[in-house]
Design a protein around this motif. Structure first.
Motif, short mmCIF file in Angstrom:
data_model
loop_
_atom_site.label_atom_id
_atom_site.label_comp_id
_atom_site.label_asym_id
_atom_site.label_seq_id
_atom_site.Cartn_x
_atom_site.Cartn_y
_atom_site.Cartn_z
N MET A 1 0.84 -1.19 0.00
CA MET A 1 0.00 0.00 0.00
C MET A 1 0.88 1.25 0.00
O MET A 1 2.04 1.21 0.37
N GLN A 2 0.26 2.38 -0.38
CA GLN A 2 1.02 3.63 -0.42
C GLN A 2 1.53 4.00 0.96
O GLN A 2 2.64 4.52 1.11
N HIS A 3 0.72 3.73 2.00
CA HIS A 3 1.11 4.06 3.37
C HIS A 3 2.39 3.33 3.74
O HIS A 3 3.37 3.94 4.18
N GLU A 4 2.41 2.01 3.57
CA GLU A 4 3.58 1.23 3.92
C GLU A 4 4.78 1.62 3.07
O GLU A 4 5.91 1.66 3.55
N GLY A 5 4.54 1.90 1.81
CA GLY A 5 5.65 2.31 0.95
C GLY A 5 6.28 3.61 1.40
O GLY A 5 7.50 3.76 1.38
N SER A 6 5.44 4.58 1.83
CA SER A 6 5.98 5.85 2.32
C SER A 6 6.80 5.65 3.59
O SER A 6 7.88 6.22 3.75
N ILE A 7 6.29 4.82 4.50
CA ILE A 7 7.01 4.56 5.75
C ILE A 7 8.34 3.90 5.46
O ILE A 7 9.37 4.24 6.05
N ASN A 8 8.35 2.93 4.56
CA ASN A 8 9.59 2.22 4.23
C ASN A 8 10.61 3.16 3.60
O ASN A 8 11.81 3.05 3.86
N ARG A 9 10.15 4.08 2.76
CA ARG A 9 11.09 5.03 2.14
C ARG A 9 11.68 5.98 3.18
O ARG A 9 12.88 6.27 3.16
N VAL A 10 10.84 6.46 4.11
CA VAL A 10 11.34 7.33 5.18
C VAL A 10 12.33 6.59 6.05
O VAL A 10 13.40 7.11 6.41
N ARG A 11 12.00 5.34 6.40
CA ARG A 11 12.90 4.56 7.25
C ARG A 11 14.23 4.29 6.54
O ARG A 11 15.30 4.40 7.15
N ALA A 12 14.17 3.94 5.26
CA ALA A 12 15.41 3.66 4.51
C ALA A 12 16.28 4.91 4.41
O ALA A 12 17.50 4.85 4.61
N ALA A 13 15.65 6.05 4.14
CA ALA A 13 16.43 7.30 4.07
C ALA A 13 17.02 7.64 5.43
O ALA A 13 18.18 8.06 5.53
N GLY A 14 16.25 7.44 6.50
CA GLY A 14 16.76 7.72 7.84
C GLY A 14 17.92 6.83 8.22
O GLY A 14 18.91 7.29 8.79
N LEU A 15 17.81 5.55 7.91
CA LEU A 15 18.90 4.62 8.22
C LEU A 15 20.17 4.98 7.46
O LEU A 15 21.27 4.97 8.02
N LEU A 16 20.02 5.30 6.17
CA LEU A 16 21.18 5.64 5.35
C LEU A 16 21.86 6.91 5.85
O LEU A 16 23.08 6.97 6.01
N LEU A 17 21.05 7.95 6.11
CA LEU A 17 21.63 9.22 6.56
C LEU A 17 22.23 9.10 7.96
O LEU A 17 23.27 9.70 8.25
N THR A 18 21.58 8.32 8.84
CA THR A 18 22.12 8.14 10.19
C THR A 18 23.46 7.42 10.14
O THR A 18 24.42 7.81 10.82
N ALA A 19 23.54 6.35 9.35
CA ALA A 19 24.80 5.63 9.23
C ALA A 19 25.90 6.52 8.66
O ALA A 19 27.04 6.51 9.14
N ALA A 20 25.56 7.31 7.65
CA ALA A 20 26.56 8.19 7.04
C ALA A 20 27.02 9.25 8.04
O ALA A 20 28.22 9.55 8.14
N TYR A 21 26.09 9.81 8.80
CA TYR A 21 26.49 10.85 9.75
C TYR A 21 27.30 10.28 10.91
O TYR A 21 28.25 10.92 11.38
N LEU A 22 26.94 9.09 11.39
CA LEU A 22 27.73 8.48 12.45
C LEU A 22 29.15 8.16 11.98
O LEU A 22 30.11 8.30 12.74
N ALA A 23 29.27 7.71 10.73
CA ALA A 23 30.61 7.44 10.19
C ALA A 23 31.42 8.73 10.10
O ALA A 23 32.62 8.76 10.44
N PHE A 24 30.78 9.81 9.66
CA PHE A 24 31.49 11.10 9.60
C PHE A 24 31.89 11.57 10.99
O PHE A 24 33.01 12.06 11.20
N THR A 25 30.98 11.42 11.97
CA THR A 25 31.29 11.85 13.33
C THR A 25 32.44 11.04 13.92
O THR A 25 33.33 11.59 14.59
N GLY A 26 32.43 9.73 13.67
CA GLY A 26 33.53 8.90 14.16
C GLY A 26 34.86 9.30 13.55
O GLY A 26 35.89 9.36 14.25
#
Length: 210
Positions: A1-26
């Motif tokens: 469904m569109q709802h689940e697809g939107s949530i999955n896209r937000v979660r995927a973007a959040g995970l990717l950006l969080t991992a990238a920022y933590l790597a930069f901070t480290g």
């Protein structure tokens, strides 16, 4: 469904950006600094902050803002990575601040094993405060935006094609034919009879992001 697809896209973007920022901070904080003299670790809360406040205003502001801004993006990246939409604002805030505290604490302890770095409890305080401030500034505003009627989700509703079916409906009768006639003509030509199909109708709920 569109709802689940939107949530999955937000979660995927959040995970990717969080991992990238933590790597930069480290990379930024865990590099060795080879200096002739290293001060002792600061275990007294607000000791370094008081020393910074004695500096000229511009220099003091630069030091304090650097501590606040270091982990501040985690204040909204961590809720994105979590992808929890049905949760209260207080629970989201407490969970995010605790996660930011644990990240800062891990960095401070790891720095004790890096040449030229030391543990500073005031850095822990400023980093955690930055996460809390970023969450309070960004997340409620995004939640209000996602509650706007233009962001309402759509749910699938199945119905029979009839006289009131809009012209854009793929099962609507062509001009000059009665509703349902096109289906009978298709069947006469060997095609299949019209079946139920899906239209998108606005859902009653609204999206929440936390």
């Amino acid at each position: 469904m569109q709802h689940e697809g939107s949530i999955n896209r937000v979660r995927a973007a959040g995970l990717l950006l969080t991992a990238a920022y933590l790597a930069f901070t480290g990379w930024l904080l865990l590099r060795p600094h080879y200096v002739a003299w290293v001060p002792s670790p600061n275990l007294r809360p607000f000791s370094t902050i008081r020393d910074d406040l004695r500096l000229p205003p511009v220099q003091a502001a630069r030091h304090l803002l650097a501590g606040l801004a270091l982990l501040a993006p985690l204040g909204f990246l961590l809720p994105m990575a979590g992808g929890r939409i049905e949760t209260s604002g207080v629970a989201s805030f407490l969970r995010t601040v605790f996660a930011g505290l644990m990240v800062s604490l891990s960095v401070e302890f790891t720095q004790t094993m890096v040449p030229g770095q030391l543990f500073d409890v005031d850095a822990l305080i400023l980093n955690t405060a930055g996460v809390a401030l970023a969450h309070l500034v960004v997340v409620p505003a995004l939640r209000r935006r996602l509650r706007h009627p233009g962001w309402q989700l759509f749910s699938s509703v199945s119905h029979e094609c009839g006289p009131g079916c809009p012209a854009k409906c793929p099962q609507a009768a062509p001009p000059g034919e009665a509703p349902g006639q096109s289906g009978r003509s298709n069947k006469a030509r060997g095609g299949s009879a019209p079946s139920q199909h899906v239209h998108s109708a606005p859902a009653t709920g609204s999206r929440k992001w936390s």
